[in-house]
Design an enzyme around this catalytic site. Structure first.
Site, PDB file in Angstrom:
ATOM      1  N   TYR A 102      -2.553 -13.202  11.209  1.00  0.00           N
ATOM      2  CA  TYR A 102      -1.892 -12.543  10.175  1.00  0.00           C
ATOM      3  C   TYR A 102      -0.644 -12.402  10.388  1.00  0.00           C
ATOM      4  CZ  TYR A 102      -1.623  -9.763   5.833  1.00  0.00           C
ATOM      5  OH  TYR A 102      -0.920  -9.304   4.893  1.00  0.00           O
TER       6      TYR A 102
ATOM      7  N   SER B 292       4.407  -9.334   4.277  1.00  0.00           N
ATOM      8  CA  SER B 292       3.672  -8.168   4.608  1.00  0.00           C
ATOM      9  C   SER B 292       4.746  -7.497   5.626  1.00  0.00           C
ATOM     10  CB  SER B 292       2.544  -8.442   5.375  1.00  0.00           C
ATOM     11  OG  SER B 292       1.877  -7.444   6.211  1.00  0.00           O
TER      12      SER B 292
END
Length: 253
Positions: A157, A144
């Site tokens: 995350y 990501s």
């Protein structure tokens, strides 16, 4: 450019929806036989049905990537059914909580890392064993932009995706001489069920996120799938250890 993956085997985790499904469908369209894996059985079987309806070959294997035994069984069943594994796409992931770091609960932090980091580690480990035996292979880890930049209010995350980028680079160096390439893709906010759930939590802040992207829009799952397929193709044969931003220009800012 269209690629020909006829006779190749692709295994994709988290393929019941979103990026994983788009990638599975594209691999099948280009001739690969596809192993669809997810903890969401109904969605995974639907992805297989979509592939078969278009004439492709695919099977579904249920797997929780945070479980070592389940991952070992996933890869073993893939090889047992198709005889080899050419492309391992480690996409399964969870989003975590939207919360300031000083409030972030340990149980959720550990849950996110179990799937996003340990899951990728376990999949890579088992995929590499197969690829070493057969003498070739490509691994793509779905990270990501939160693995390249800070990601405020989502500590777990961000930590998990930074770890994915680090593991990608490490494995790429270890196996570069063994004809195994390892890369990562790093999408910005992309329209998937997981991201749409996040938008529901953050409310009006969604608009601020969108305007922060230089291209002034969110990504699409197909755009990520296109990048994954390219990295797996011979067109990217000299690329390994790369974390590819798919971000509408965000990192350039």
């Amino acid at each position: 450019m269209k690629y020909d993956f006829t006779g190749k085997i692709a295994m994709i985790t988290g393929a019941a929806s979103g990026l994983g499904r788009a990638t599975a469908l594209l691999f099948a369209e280009l001739g690969a036989k596809v192993v669809v894996s997810d903890i969401a059985v109904e969605g995974g079987e639907e992805t297989v049905k979509m592939i078969r309806e278009k004439g492709g070959e695919s099977i579904f294997i249920e797997c929780n990537v945070a479980n070592e035994e389940a991952v070992c069984e996933l890869v073993a069943q893939t090889v047992q059914h198709f005889g080899r594994l050419d492309f391992g796409i480690n996409n399964a992931g969870v989003g975590g909580m939207w919360m300031a770091s000083h409030k972030y609960p340990l149980d959720n932090f550990e849950k996110v890392l179990a799937t996003n980091t340990t899951g990728v580690y376990l999949c890579m480990r088992e995929e590499l064993k197969v690829m070493l035996r057969q003498g070739s292979g490509v691994i793509i880890n779905v990270a990501s932009m939160a693995g390249l930049l800070g990601f405020p209010n989502n500590l777990a995350y961000s930590a998990s995706k930074h770890a994915v980028v680090g593991m990608t680079k490490t494995a790429a160096l270890e196996y570069a001489k063994r004809k195994i390439r390892v890369n990562a893709v790093c999408p910005v906010y992309t329209i998937t069920p997981m991201v749409e759930e996040m938008f529901e939590v953050i409310g009006d802040f969604k608009d601020k996120l969108e305007t922060s992207i230089p291209m002034k829009r969110f990504g699409q799952a197909q755009e990520v799938a296109d990048a994954v397929v390219w990295l797996c193709s011979d067109a990217a044969s000299f690329i390994t250890g790369h974390a590819l931003p798919i971000d509408g220009g965000l990192q350039a800012g």
